[in-house]
Design a protein around this motif. Structure first.
Motif, PDB file in Angstrom:
ATOM      1  N   ASN A  32      40.378   9.466   1.664  1.00  0.00           N
ATOM      2  CA  ASN A  32      40.778   8.348   2.527  1.00  0.00           C
ATOM      3  C   ASN A  32      42.249   8.403   2.913  1.00  0.00           C
ATOM      4  N   GLN A  33      42.891   9.499   2.541  1.00  0.00           N
ATOM      5  CA  GLN A  33      44.305   9.739   2.853  1.00  0.00           C
ATOM      6  C   GLN A  33      45.223   8.660   2.269  1.00  0.00           C
ATOM      7  N   GLN A  34      44.819   8.126   1.136  1.00  0.00           N
ATOM      8  CA  GLN A  34      45.658   7.161   0.425  1.00  0.00           C
ATOM      9  C   GLN A  34      46.560   7.856  -0.592  1.00  0.00           C
ATOM     10  N   GLU A  35      46.247   9.103  -0.883  1.00  0.00           N
ATOM     11  CA  GLU A  35      47.057   9.905  -1.788  1.00  0.00           C
ATOM     12  C   GLU A  35      47.018  11.350  -1.311  1.00  0.00           C
ATOM     13  N   SER A  36      48.155  12.001  -1.334  1.00  0.00           N
ATOM     14  CA  SER A  36      48.215  13.379  -0.864  1.00  0.00           C
ATOM     15  C   SER A  36      47.736  14.347  -1.935  1.00  0.00           C
ATOM     16  N   LYS A  37      47.245  15.483  -1.491  1.00  0.00           N
ATOM     17  CA  LYS A  37      46.836  16.514  -2.445  1.00  0.00           C
ATOM     18  C   LYS A  37      48.040  17.016  -3.242  1.00  0.00           C
ATOM     19  N   VAL A  38      49.184  17.096  -2.575  1.00  0.00           N
ATOM     20  CA  VAL A  38      50.386  17.555  -3.264  1.00  0.00           C
ATOM     21  C   VAL A  38      50.703  16.645  -4.445  1.00  0.00           C
ATOM     22  N   ASN A  39      50.537  15.346  -4.257  1.00  0.00           N
ATOM     23  CA  ASN A  39      50.779  14.399  -5.344  1.00  0.00           C
ATOM     24  C   ASN A  39      49.796  14.639  -6.498  1.00  0.00           C
ATOM     25  N   VAL A  40      48.545  14.935  -6.160  1.00  0.00           N
ATOM     26  CA  VAL A  40      47.544  15.242  -7.186  1.00  0.00           C
ATOM     27  C   VAL A  40      47.936  16.514  -7.934  1.00  0.00           C
ATOM     28  N   TYR A  41      48.400  17.529  -7.200  1.00  0.00           N
ATOM     29  CA  TYR A  41      48.832  18.770  -7.840  1.00  0.00           C
ATOM     30  C   TYR A  41      49.989  18.510  -8.805  1.00  0.00           C
ATOM     31  N   LEU A  42      50.955  17.703  -8.366  1.00  0.00           N
ATOM     32  CA  LEU A  42      52.115  17.419  -9.203  1.00  0.00           C
ATOM     33  C   LEU A  42      51.720  16.671 -10.471  1.00  0.00           C
ATOM     34  N   LEU A  48      49.795  18.981 -17.688  1.00  0.00           N
ATOM     35  CA  LEU A  48      49.689  20.242 -18.426  1.00  0.00           C
ATOM     36  C   LEU A  48      51.001  20.617 -19.115  1.00  0.00           C
ATOM     37  N   TRP A  49      52.110  20.331 -18.464  1.00  0.00           N
ATOM     38  CA  TRP A  49      53.392  20.730 -19.045  1.00  0.00           C
ATOM     39  C   TRP A  49      53.812  19.824 -20.201  1.00  0.00           C
ATOM     40  N   GLU A 127      50.549  22.294   1.191  1.00  0.00           N
ATOM     41  CA  GLU A 127      49.594  22.198   0.098  1.00  0.00           C
ATOM     42  C   GLU A 127      49.363  23.556  -0.557  1.00  0.00           C
ATOM     43  N   SER A 128      49.283  24.606   0.266  1.00  0.00           N
ATOM     44  CA  SER A 128      49.014  25.942  -0.279  1.00  0.00           C
ATOM     45  C   SER A 128      50.157  26.414  -1.161  1.00  0.00           C
ATOM     46  N   LYS A 129      51.397  26.099  -0.789  1.00  0.00           N
ATOM     47  CA  LYS A 129      52.547  26.507  -1.599  1.00  0.00           C
ATOM     48  C   LYS A 129      52.509  25.821  -2.963  1.00  0.00           C
ATOM     49  N   TYR A 130      52.242  24.524  -2.975  1.00  0.00           N
ATOM     50  CA  TYR A 130      52.189  23.794  -4.242  1.00  0.00           C
ATOM     51  C   TYR A 130      51.011  24.259  -5.097  1.00  0.00           C
ATOM     52  N   PHE A 131      49.879  24.535  -4.447  1.00  0.00           N
ATOM     53  CA  PHE A 131      48.686  24.958  -5.192  1.00  0.00           C
ATOM     54  C   PHE A 131      48.857  26.364  -5.753  1.00  0.00           C
ATOM     55  N   ILE A 132      49.267  27.302  -4.895  1.00  0.00           N
ATOM     56  CA  ILE A 132      49.308  28.704  -5.294  1.00  0.00           C
ATOM     57  C   ILE A 132      50.470  28.999  -6.239  1.00  0.00           C
ATOM     58  N   PHE A 133      51.662  28.487  -5.897  1.00  0.00           N
ATOM     59  CA  PHE A 133      52.844  28.843  -6.674  1.00  0.00           C
ATOM     60  C   PHE A 133      53.244  27.777  -7.692  1.00  0.00           C
ATOM     61  N   GLY A 134      52.593  26.628  -7.632  1.00  0.00           N
ATOM     62  CA  GLY A 134      52.877  25.571  -8.592  1.00  0.00           C
ATOM     63  C   GLY A 134      51.728  25.343  -9.543  1.00  0.00           C
ATOM     64  N   LEU A 135      50.629  24.824  -9.026  1.00  0.00           N
ATOM     65  CA  LEU A 135      49.487  24.468  -9.859  1.00  0.00           C
ATOM     66  C   LEU A 135      48.830  25.679 -10.500  1.00  0.00           C
ATOM     67  N   SER A 136      48.645  26.742  -9.740  1.00  0.00           N
ATOM     68  CA  SER A 136      47.959  27.926 -10.274  1.00  0.00           C
ATOM     69  C   SER A 136      48.744  28.572 -11.401  1.00  0.00           C
ATOM     70  N   GLY A 140      47.628  28.660 -15.337  1.00  0.00           N
ATOM     71  CA  GLY A 140      47.523  29.934 -16.040  1.00  0.00           C
ATOM     72  C   GLY A 140      48.353  29.967 -17.309  1.00  0.00           C
ATOM     73  N   VAL A 141      49.578  29.478 -17.226  1.00  0.00           N
ATOM     74  CA  VAL A 141      50.471  29.494 -18.383  1.00  0.00           C
ATOM     75  C   VAL A 141      50.065  28.429 -19.402  1.00  0.00           C
ATOM     76  N   CYS A 142      49.966  27.186 -18.946  1.00  0.00           N
ATOM     77  CA  CYS A 142      49.776  26.062 -19.871  1.00  0.00           C
ATOM     78  C   CYS A 142      48.392  26.050 -20.512  1.00  0.00           C
ATOM     79  N   GLU A 143      47.347  26.268 -19.715  1.00  0.00           N
ATOM     80  CA  GLU A 143      45.998  26.202 -20.278  1.00  0.00           C
ATOM     81  C   GLU A 143      45.745  27.310 -21.283  1.00  0.00           C
ATOM     82  N   GLU A 144      46.300  28.491 -21.029  1.00  0.00           N
ATOM     83  CA  GLU A 144      46.111  29.573 -22.002  1.00  0.00           C
ATOM     84  C   GLU A 144      46.877  29.297 -23.292  1.00  0.00           C
ATOM     85  N   ILE A 145      48.090  28.787 -23.171  1.00  0.00           N
ATOM     86  CA  ILE A 145      48.866  28.453 -24.365  1.00  0.00           C
ATOM     87  C   ILE A 145      48.175  27.353 -25.166  1.00  0.00           C
ATOM     88  N   LEU A 146      47.668  26.343 -24.459  1.00  0.00           N
ATOM     89  CA  LEU A 146      47.066  25.199 -25.143  1.00  0.00           C
ATOM     90  C   LEU A 146      45.687  25.515 -25.706  1.00  0.00           C
TER      91      LEU A 146
END
Length: 237
Positions: A32-42, A48-49, A127-136, A140-146
């Motif tokens: 519904n465009q009430q929240e951005s995907k970037v905000n969800v990624y953050l 995770l951090w 969105e792709s920058k935040y997803f690929i270079f941020g969330l991904s 990868g780092v946090c979930e494997e460590i945890l």
């Protein structure tokens, strides 16, 4: 330190419950465009951090060591072959992405495969920058460590290793409940594979690199196919 240990252990129980209770509302806000995907990624990155930072404090001030949670490396034949395999896989991913970008005929088939999580996937360059270079990378780092490093370390004190793999993978799977029940199972299976790789290489380095590469590749594929306006127009005719 006991408080931090309890908080960290509670995370593995409470976070999947939190995701289960909130992911539908979050999906609706995004659609519904009430929240951005970037905000969800953050928010996801923060979730995770925080436990990783808590674990880091425990490593500094408690009895847990980096070696015990898999943050170590040794140059042997197994790890050398694993790294070579990762390099070849990275090359394959790059060639595959280039081919996909130039072949819109494949987009419609892939869109069907990704439709279940389309609301979460990147469409715009930002969105792709935040997803690929941020969330991904974070995942990868946090979930494997945890999940592979810490959870397997804790469980291995009292349980046989096959049980450790099963339990840690189930916990990992439930953390992805927002993808749907069937994909919880798929993610748990992926977690089991990562656990085996961790045990074979005796290090989290290869699982971390493989995990973030898979997520980065998936995000790049999603961006290519869902940002293809020409293909989208053809599908709606």
């Amino acid at each position: 330190m006991i408080i931090l240990e309890v908080a960290l252990l509670s995370y593995f129980i409470l976070y999947p419950i939190y995701i289960f209770l909130t992911h539908k509302a979050e999906k609706l806000r995004v659609l519904n465009q009430q929240e951005s995907k970037v905000n969800v990624y953050l928010k996801t990155m923060l979730n995770l951090w925080i436990p990783v930072i808590i674990l880091g404090i425990l490593v500094v001030y408690d009895d847990i060591s980096l070696i015990e949670i898999g943050l170590k490396w040794q140059w042997d034949i197994t790890n050398s072959l694993a790294l070579l395999s990762l390099i070849l896989l990275a090359g394959y991913f790059l060639v595959s992405l280039k081919s996909l970008k130039n072949n819109s005929d494949e987009h419609s088939k892939l869109k069907e495969q990704y439709e279940f999580i389309r609301w979460f996937l990147p469409v715009t360059p930002r969105e792709s920058k935040y997803f690929i270079f941020g969330l991904s990378i974070t995942a990868g780092v946090c979930e494997e460590i945890l999940f592979r490093g810490y959870v397997m370390h804790i469980l291995s004190n009292d349980l046989p290793m096959y049980v450790v793999i099963i339990i840690s993978s189930i916990i990992f799977g439930f953390g992805h409940i927002y993808q749907g029940a069937s994909h919880v199972v798929r993610t748990a299976i992926l977690g089991s594979i990562m656990a085996v790789i961790y045990l074979v290489t005796d290090s989290l380095v290869v699982p971390i690199l493989l995990h973030l590469m898979l997520d980065m590749y998936g995000g790049a594929v999603a961006y290519i196919i869902f940002s293809d306006k020409k293909s989208e127009a053809l599908m709606t005719k």
